[in-house]
Design an enzyme around this catalytic site. Structure first.
Site, short mmCIF file in Angstrom:
data_model
loop_
_atom_site.label_atom_id
_atom_site.label_comp_id
_atom_site.label_asym_id
_atom_site.label_seq_id
_atom_site.Cartn_x
_atom_site.Cartn_y
_atom_site.Cartn_z
N CYS A 76 0.83 -1.21 0.00
CA CYS A 76 0.00 0.00 0.00
C CYS A 76 0.87 1.25 0.00
O CYS A 76 1.90 1.30 0.65
CB CYS A 76 -0.89 0.03 1.25
SG CYS A 76 -2.34 -0.97 1.09
N ASP A 128 -10.58 -7.34 21.85
CA ASP A 128 -9.61 -7.17 22.94
C ASP A 128 -10.26 -6.63 24.20
O ASP A 128 -9.99 -7.11 25.31
CB ASP A 128 -8.48 -6.23 22.50
CG ASP A 128 -7.50 -5.97 23.63
OD1 ASP A 128 -6.93 -6.95 24.15
OD2 ASP A 128 -7.34 -4.79 24.01
#
Length: 166
Positions: A76, A128
């Site tokens: 990218c 998380d």
């Protein structure tokens, strides 16, 4: 089928040369979701998660991730993002959190990967923050919904999957 632009004539991975492409306004929208137990969703809705405000932290994590996509996805281009919006909302009917990211730039290449990365990292952040109470959460339906700008113009997902990802 379109040519794979990230491969050279020998089939080796490369970062595409965009130097000759014109700068245009680019937009990408991606969505995904985190399915969880009803009692976990209630914790989020009531703001009682032990690690804090799940929705706010996931939003910020998604924004940060969009800005760092070029560091995470090897081919990218680093892009000057002009706008990143991440929305995380509860869906009582499907017992999930729905995540949507909209990313914009004025550049020579699109921001699809930035939008997808924002959604993925926001979803991982939710996991998380809630894993202590619900290890069975599922992250799914991460997909590009729309892209606009550049030579290929506008593309929108029109299938049932996109409608269900809302």
């Amino acid at each position: 089928m379109a040519e794979l632009t990230h491969l050279d004539e020998r089939g080796q991975a490369r970062m595409v040369d965009v130097a000759e492409k014109p700068e245009t306004h680019r937009v990408a929208v991606a969505r995904g979701r985190v399915s969880l137990r009803p009692e976990t969703l209630q914790l989020v809705r009531e703001g009682r998660a032990a690690k804090g405000d799940v929705l706010a932290v996931a939003r910020v994590a998604g924004i940060m991730a969009a800005k760092r996509t070029a560091e995470l996805i090897p081919l990218c281009h680093p892009l000057p993002l002009t706008k990143v919006e991440v929305d995380v909302r509860t869906n009582e009917q499907d017992t999930c959190l729905e995540i949507e990211a909209r990313v914009e730039t004025v550049s020579r290449t699109g921001v699809e990967m930035e939008a997808l990365t924002a959604v993925a990292v926001a979803a991982l952040t939710v996991y998380d923050m809630l894993k202590a109470v619900d290890r069975g959460m599922t992250i799914d339906r991460i997909q590009l919904i729309e892209k606009a700008g550049g030579r290929s113009g506008t593309w929108r997902r029109e299938d049932d999957e996109a409608r269900h990802a809302r």
